[in-house]
Design an enzyme around this catalytic site. Structure first.
Site, mmCIF file in Angstrom:
data_model
loop_
_atom_site.group_PDB
_atom_site.id
_atom_site.type_symbol
_atom_site.label_atom_id
_atom_site.label_comp_id
_atom_site.label_asym_id
_atom_site.label_seq_id
_atom_site.Cartn_x
_atom_site.Cartn_y
_atom_site.Cartn_z
ATOM 1 C CG ASP A 152 -6.993 -5.536 6.560
ATOM 2 O OD1 ASP A 152 -6.306 -5.494 7.509
ATOM 3 O OD2 ASP A 152 -7.878 -4.157 5.015
ATOM 4 C CE LYS A 160 -11.197 0.700 11.619
ATOM 5 N NZ LYS A 160 -10.334 1.953 10.100
ATOM 6 C CE LYS A 198 8.714 -12.965 -14.255
ATOM 7 N NZ LYS A 198 8.742 -12.084 -15.552
ATOM 8 C CG ASN A 229 -0.171 0.017 3.162
ATOM 9 O OD1 ASN A 229 0.821 0.984 3.056
ATOM 10 N ND2 ASN A 229 -0.079 -1.253 3.499
HETATM 11 N N1 CTP Z 1 -4.579 -3.077 12.003
HETATM 12 C C1 CTP Z 1 -3.214 -4.029 12.580
HETATM 13 N N2 CTP Z 1 -3.402 -5.673 11.847
HETATM 14 C C2 CTP Z 1 -4.277 -5.680 10.770
HETATM 15 C C3 CTP Z 1 -5.412 -4.387 10.021
HETATM 16 C C4 CTP Z 1 -4.988 -3.325 11.216
HETATM 17 O O1 CTP Z 1 -3.303 -3.996 13.979
HETATM 18 N N3 CTP Z 1 -3.961 -7.112 10.369
HETATM 19 C C5 CTP Z 1 -4.274 -1.837 12.947
HETATM 20 C C6 CTP Z 1 -3.466 -0.336 12.627
HETATM 21 O O2 CTP Z 1 -2.613 -0.584 12.755
HETATM 22 C C7 CTP Z 1 -3.967 0.305 12.580
HETATM 23 C C8 CTP Z 1 -5.600 -0.309 13.153
HETATM 24 O O3 CTP Z 1 -5.386 -1.574 12.630
HETATM 25 O O4 CTP Z 1 -4.007 0.794 13.716
HETATM 26 C C9 CTP Z 1 -7.089 0.125 11.746
HETATM 27 O O5 CTP Z 1 -6.299 0.150 10.745
HETATM 28 P P1 CTP Z 1 -7.132 0.291 9.473
HETATM 29 O O6 CTP Z 1 -6.433 -0.089 8.233
HETATM 30 O O7 CTP Z 1 -7.868 1.540 9.563
HETATM 31 O O8 CTP Z 1 -8.189 -0.631 9.732
HETATM 32 P P2 CTP Z 1 -8.980 -1.803 9.572
HETATM 33 O O9 CTP Z 1 -8.502 -2.706 11.333
HETATM 34 O O10 CTP Z 1 -7.896 -3.355 8.539
HETATM 35 O O11 CTP Z 1 -9.992 -1.997 9.570
HETATM 36 P P3 CTP Z 1 -10.809 -1.985 7.533
HETATM 37 O O12 CTP Z 1 -9.479 -2.177 6.806
HETATM 38 O O13 CTP Z 1 -12.273 -2.615 7.788
HETATM 39 O O14 CTP Z 1 -11.303 -0.301 7.732
#
Ligand code: CTP
Length: 417
Positions: free
Chosen positions: A280, A357, A290, A211
């Site tokens: 995620d 959250k 590859k 990302n």
């Molecule tokens: N986070 C984490 N581990 C993951 C995903 C997210 O620790 N696998 C943490 C991020 O570092 C951040 C918080 O969760 O502190 C929120 O991350 P965000 O990407 O905003 O949300 P998500 O929990 O991933 O939910 P969504 O993608 O549904 O918004």
């Protein structure tokens, strides 16, 4: 960051003395009141007038050159005792030897001796002079007495040799001054764990999913926490940022690596700030070789599976009274008030989704930032954050990421009480 701080530069006679004009100028831009003392030899490389113009303060070279308007203060004593931080740079073998042995026979050495603040010394000389055991012994002695030695850089030296002995770049010297003097050490004794940057999820040996995270927000939290005296560990996904001074950095690549590093470090931490943009989803399998396209491919589907939610795991490990309460004995932590801060990046319904959250991840605070607001987001140096706790929702204005980090840590301190 140095507003109201008195920074004393001691410039001695090395070719790199010319770089100190930039250092003086950068410190003035940080708001510092900069004073400069020089040795006679230093004036052969850069005139005192340069520093006088840049700092708007009288530059002293001669111990007996008293300020005719002020018969109360002896310059070398008052300059030394009123400094919040002293930086000797470039520090020649001569000045290092003198300070290490308590010799005070010029404006620089007589001013350093009465100073009661952090003293930073940046050795700069020929590689073989630096390697000389007598010089090394003097450096070790200075370290033993609490002086901070700024490691010389390596490269092509002005004397024609290649090796260690270069004065680091002005920005590096200034960063050392900031670390020593910019902030009150109000987080001394606290362990802070930060995650930052993106993760990379391998598809095959040459491709990955990632990302746009730059890591800047998390690095700012780590840097500011270290400046405030905390013992900081930074678990970083791949970024091109340099490790802040005083921070222990653990490099990770995937969400799984980050999970493992964070769980390992978490038990020991008083404050956890999770600003990483953790993937995620990750490919179900990683191809050994590859992936080749075949002539009639129309498209391609890569099956993805969910990664572990690190914040949620750490939030669950910590029960609502602020102590860990899980069945695995090795992960028990009693009587420790731990504060966990998460970040939330959204493109819509920012506050509502971020508030959810806070509860779903059992965090103490969620810092909500919108990707669609100008001045906030991944690649820029500023951010607009709303700090959400159980009882409060505090909207911060557009601030530098350093200032956001400071405000987050201020709030964390309140939550720790
Ligand atoms: N986070 C984490 N581990 C993951 C995903 C997210 O620790 N696998 C943490 C991020 O570092 C951040 C918080 O969760 O502190 C929120 O991350 P965000 O990407 O905003 O949300 P998500 O929990 O991933 O939910 P969504 O993608 O549904 O918004």
């Amino acid at each position: 960051m140095l507003k109201g701080k008195n920074i004393l530069l001691g410039v001695t006679g090395g070719i790199a003395a010319y770089k100190m004009a930039d250092v003086a100028s950068l410190l003035v831009k940080q708001g510092a009141d900069v004073h400069v003392v020089m040795t006679e030899n230093a004036t052969k490389f850069i005139p005192a007038e340069t520093f006088q113009v840049l700092t708007k303060n009288k530059v002293y070279v001669d111990v007996f050159d008293e300020n005719t308007d002020d018969y109360v203060n002896v310059p070398h004593i008052s300059l030394g005792t009123s400094a919040d931080c002293v930086l000797i740079a470039p520090a020649t073998a001569d000045v290092i030897g003198k300070i290490a042995n308590g010799i005070a026979d010029d404006m620089v050495t007589t001013t350093v001796l009465p100073a009661r603040c952090p003293i930073l010394i940046a050795p700069s000389m020929n590689v073989y002079m630096l390697e000389n055991p007598i010089v090394q012994d003097n450096i070790a002695k200075l370290k033993k007495f609490g002086y901070t030695i700024i490691e010389p850089a390596s490269g092509h030296l002005a004397c024609g040799y290649d090796g260690k002995g270069k004065l680091p770049q002005p920005e590096v010297l200034v960063e050392n001054v900031l670390y020593a003097a910019a902030k009150e050490k109000d987080l001394a004794g606290k362990k802070v764990l930060v995650d930052a940057g993106p993760t990379q999820e391998a598809i095959d040996p040459v491709r990955y999913i990632t990302n746009h995270s730059s890591g800047k927000m998390g690095y700012a939290v780590a840097r500011v926490a270290a400046m405030r005296g905390a013992e900081v560990t930074l678990v970083s996904g791949p970024t091109n940022l340099s490790t802040p001074i005083g921070v222990k950095r653990i490099d990770v690549v995937s969400a799984e690596d980050m999970y493992n590093a964070m769980v390992d470090e978490a038990l020991d931490s008083d404050i956890i700030v999770m600003s990483a943009a953790v993937a995620d989803f990750t490919p179900e399998t990683v191809a050994d070789n590859k992936i080749k396209k075949s002539g009639d491919d129309e498209g391609m589907v890569i099956p993805l599976v969910r990664t572990k939610d690190i914040l949620k795991t750490l939030g669950t490990m910590k029960d609502s009274s602020g102590t860990f309460d899980i069945t695995d004995d090795s992960l028990k932590m009693e009587d420790k008030k731990q504060i966990i801060v998460g970040f939330s990046m959204e493109t819509e319904n920012l506050l509502e989704n971020s508030r959810k959250k806070l509860d779903s991840k059992n965090a103490d605070m969620i810092c909500a930032n919108s990707l669609t607001t100008e001045g906030a987001g991944y690649q820029v140096d500023t951010n607009i954050v709303t700090m959400i706790t159980k009882n409060e929702m505090i909207q911060l204005p557009l601030l530098s990421k350093d200032e956001v980090a400071d405000r987050i840590l201020d709030k964390v301190k309140q939550l720790m009480v």
